[in-house]
Scaffold this active site. Structure first.
Site, short mmCIF file in Angstrom:
data_model
loop_
_atom_site.label_atom_id
_atom_site.label_comp_id
_atom_site.label_asym_id
_atom_site.label_seq_id
_atom_site.Cartn_x
_atom_site.Cartn_y
_atom_site.Cartn_z
N GLU A 484 0.81 -1.28 -0.01
CA GLU A 484 0.02 -0.11 -0.12
C GLU A 484 0.91 1.26 -0.03
OE1 GLU A 484 -3.48 2.33 2.43
OE2 GLU A 484 -1.99 1.02 3.64
N TYR A 541 1.07 -3.93 11.97
CA TYR A 541 -0.29 -4.37 10.95
C TYR A 541 0.06 -5.98 10.44
CZ TYR A 541 -1.51 0.57 10.88
OH TYR A 541 -1.96 1.66 11.17
N HIS A 586 1.99 2.65 15.56
CA HIS A 586 2.88 3.15 14.69
C HIS A 586 4.21 3.06 15.48
CE1 HIS A 586 -0.87 4.89 13.03
NE2 HIS A 586 -0.09 4.79 12.00
#
Length: 793
Positions: A484, A541, A586
């Site tokens: 992505e 993720y 993050h």
């Protein structure tokens, strides 16, 4: 024979014997106009169905006798033989664990294969099993183009989608694969698995990809028996969920009716082959004999429902068809059935005598093949692959047969053990600096680390990765970069900036926001002969898709004895220290889930020159040895320029000339004899600053950057631990399950008698804002621990 198996066998015999025969026909006569099924073909498919049935019965019998270890059968699903018949042998197949008749029918069409023996060798965990070598019972065969899967929760669907994508992408890029350009990928799974997020995401990715005009030649086959172990699937659910999806051609057939199944399967396969778009075939089946040998259906199903399924037995239905069509008499069909049963029983006795895997070395042989000399050669290459490597296995890992004995994976003990290798002059002699402070000053000189760095512009970590990716893309046409935002945007942190403009959208491209599909695309592309470099935006993720690494990528060589491999280098932006930005998702600082995947290579570079060399090495290891590599890039170091003070440029390094960093070799800064600080990632610059302050107080420390967290550089760790006699492990991951635990264990296992201590981050998620500093390892903690260790006697 147990009660369920006996009832099924009796039903077949009674129903076949009671069938009214039709007028006799010649074998070549067509007995069903819609499907074009002839009498001879019907007999062949019956043989495949009956063989699968008898293999189920034999597996249950072997299990009761303690000689078999797998009893999940395909009884009731034998209609999938029609799917095999509708496809070509050269169409790659990734099969559901109830697709036994498909396997038998496909294998029957390949000269030299014996599906009866092959399945039974798997059931008995025999080392002679030609696909897994006794490691697992799977449906797989290299000659039959059946790629082995466990398929328990449809986890193989993303790989299947990736393979379908890669077949046409290879054609567009003029790269060879082992399958024809018009091949169709077939992927079968159960109705319960159709509800899993993995299946839903994979099918969505196939539709989304085709919607953009990208070829996606995949046939999804849902073998719908209406049960997920004990949980019913509503009869209309699969059709409602998938029958009206735009872009997904839907087919439906009664899998207990052989001609109907063959007609629908042929139409579905022809559609995919001609249109290069996905299709979905719902094959309505029944489940006979329960979920597995230990399953007692009567505990959760009504007797009437079990009896209704028995009346729909597909093997009995095909027997009736043969008799009513006049292809064979009832006695002939039963005799044929019994002859197959006798062959299966005879083979079951033979395979029971086959040897089993008897050592850990035999079991683990396919997990981590290592040919360091070839890896080094590939990493140092400056010319395209086709002009520099004669080893076809290195060029295309999935296009050649494995070594005759996977347990004897070739290695090269003469390969130089160098941290970094330089081209064209090769490794330089080690000339360590006196301490960490002077090491930083000398790091770009011929006397630093293990190599002479060629002249060139000093780069940041992000710039080094970007330039190395560009070099790899320019050098080798089999490299793909995707994920992505990697395309026009150039990645969240600019690491892939400009690559799509330079190399085009066929080689550098954006994907859906679905980590399972990103990794599945990589796994399929690796099978097709590419070296994929997918990007996962943040370490947190990857946990959404971890099973694609653990259950699919890392197990493929294990389940296939090295016959299939998953060359892949997964780039992940990770770790913490972003000054509180973004919170946990993050700033993920746990690597435990990756470190315990058998055979996986885990790389964590901290400097530009290491990043360039390690990335090249990972790509070479993927190509040459089919290794699954995860390349974790410390976000906080992406654009770091300075080390000790603003403007010093101490964390920049040139990458020209740097080519190779041997897997499992650490990097040392300095030669301090008082203390060895063992660290990695963000811990390296922190530890170097601490070492400088320690030197001002008369304590001289060396800093060992592990770099490779799997496999750990144990030899270097021990050498430098013993050289100083005191070891401090500065671990930015968590105290429980962190890297420091493995380092301590390695030292203890090797009999290290010096003093040890460790400092880590807290067992906590990383919070938002300034509070992050309360749970993360910092320089103050490293320095305090170092001083305490130095005072200890």
């Amino acid at each position: 024979m147990d009660d369920g198996a006996a009832a099924l066998d009796q039903w077949f015999r009674a129903e076949t014997a009671a069938t009214t025969p039709g007028p006799t026909r010649a074998p070549q006569d067509t007995i069903d106009t819609a499907s074009g099924l002839t009498g001879a073909h019907c007999l062949e498919l019956f043989d495949s169905q009956a063989t699968s049935r008898h293999l189920d019965l034999a597996a249950r019998r072997l299990g009761r006798e303690g000689r078999g270890y797998y009893s999940i059968g395909s009884s009731g699903h034998e209609g999938n033989a029609a799917v095999a018949a509708a496809l070509r042998v050269t169409d790659p197949a990734l099969l559901h664990y109830r697709s036994g008749a498909f396997f038998v029918e496909r294998a029957r069409r390949v000269p030299g294969l014996d599906p009866i023996r092959d399945v039974l060798l798997g059931v008995t965990a025999a080392a002679a099993d030609p696909i897994s070598g006794g490691r697992h019972k799977v449906f797989g065969s290299k000659p039959a183009h059946i790629i082995p899967q466990t398929s328990t929760i449809a986890s193989h669907l993303p790989r299947a989608v990736g393979l379908a994508f890669a077949l046409d992408r290879a054609t567009q890029l003029h790269l060879r694969t082992e399958w024809p350009a018009d091949a169709v990928v077939v992927c079968s799974f159960g109705d319960a698995s159709a509800n899993h997020s993995t299946a839903a995401g994979a099918i969505n990715t196939a539709i989304h990809t085709a919607h953009q005009g990208v070829p996606m030649p995949i046939l999804f086959v849902c073998e719908d028996n209406g049960l997920g172990i004990s949980v019913p699937t509503p009869r209309t659910w699969i059709e409602q969920a998938y029958g009206t999806r735009p872009g997904l051609k839907y087919f439906d057939a009664d899998g207990t009716d052989l001609p109907a199944a063959l007609s629908a399967a042929a139409a579905a396969a022809d559609h995919v082959r001609a249109q290069r778009t996905p299709a979905f075939l719902r094959l309505r089946t029944v489940r006979l004999l329960g979920h597995a040998g230990s399953d007692v259906e009567s505990a959760y199903r009504r007797a009437a429902d079990i009896a209704a399924d028995l009346r729909r037995d597909p093997v009995t239905a095909t027997a009736r068809l043969l008799v009513t069509a006049g292809v064979a008499t009832a006695d002939e069909v039963i005799r044929r059935y019994d002859e197959i049963g006798a062959r299966v029983a005879e083979e079951a006795e033979k395979v029971g005598l086959e040897a089993k895997l008897s050592s850990a070395a035999e079991v683990t042989a396919p997990l981590a093949p290592a040919r360091p000399a070839l890896v080094r050669t590939d990493a140092l290459r400056t010319t395209p692959l086709a002009h520099s490597l004669a080893d076809s296995a290195a060029a295309h890992p999935n296009l050649s047969a494995p070594p005759a004995s996977p347990s004897a994976a070739p290695t090269d003990p003469s390969a130089a053990r160098t941290g970094l290798a330089a081209a064209p002059n090769g490794p330089a002699a080690v000339a360590p600096a006196q301490d960490a402070e002077s090491a930083a000053a000398q790091v770009n000189s011929p006397a630093s680390e293990t190599t002479t760095l060629a002249s060139g512009e000093a780069l940041t970590l992000a710039q080094a990765i970007n330039q190395t990716l560009a070099q790899l893309l320019a050098r080798d046409p089999d490299v793909l970069v995707f994920g992505e935002d990697v395309g026009r945007k150039g990645g969240v942190y600019g690491v892939t900036k400009g690559l799509q403009q330079s190399f085009g959208g066929r080689r550098v491209f954006d994907t859906l926001l679905d980590e399972q599909s990103v990794l599945g695309t990589a796994l399929g592309a690796g099978l097709a002969g590419f070296v994929p470099i997918p990007e996962i935006q943040y370490l947190a993720y990857v946990h959404n898709a971890e099973d694609q690494l653990r259950g699919e990528a890392a197990t493929l060589s294990f389940f296939s004895g090295g016959r299939y491999r998953n060359p892949v280098v997964v780039r992940i932006a990770g770790l913490a220290y972003q000054k509180g930005f973004g919170g946990h998702f993050h700033n993920e600082n746990s690597l435990a889930a990756l470190r315990d995947i058998p055979g996986l290579v885990l790389a964590v570079p901290s400097r530009a020159d290491d990043a360039a060399a390690m990335l090249r090495t990972c790509v070479a290891a993927a190509r040459v040895d089919g290794r699954v590599c995860v390349f974790v890039e410390p976000i906080a170091l992406y654009h770091t320029r300075d080390l000790y003070r603003g403007g010093d440029g101490g964390w920049l390094a040139p990458i020209s000339g740097v080519r190779h960093a041997e897997i499992g070799r650490a990097r040392v800064y300095g030669a301090g004899a008082d203390l060895t600080i063992v660290t990695f990632g963000n811990g390296v610059p922190m530890s170097l600053r601490v070492a400088r302050r320690l030197a001002e107080r008369g304590m001289h420390a060396r800093v060992l950057d592990l770099r490779w967290l799997a496999p750990l550089p144990v030899e270097d760790l021990l050498d430098h631990a013993r050289a100083a006699g005191r070891v401090l492990i500065a671990d930015e991951t968590r105290r429980s399950g962190g890297v420091s635990e493995a380092v301590c264990t390695a030292l203890l296992d090797a009999g290290f008698e010096g003093r040890m201590a460790r400092v880590t981050s807290a067992d906590s998620f990383v919070p938002l804002g300034p509070a992050a500093s309360t749970v993360l390892l910092d320089e103050a903690a490293i320095e305090a621990a170092a001083l305490a260790l130095g005072r200890a006697r």
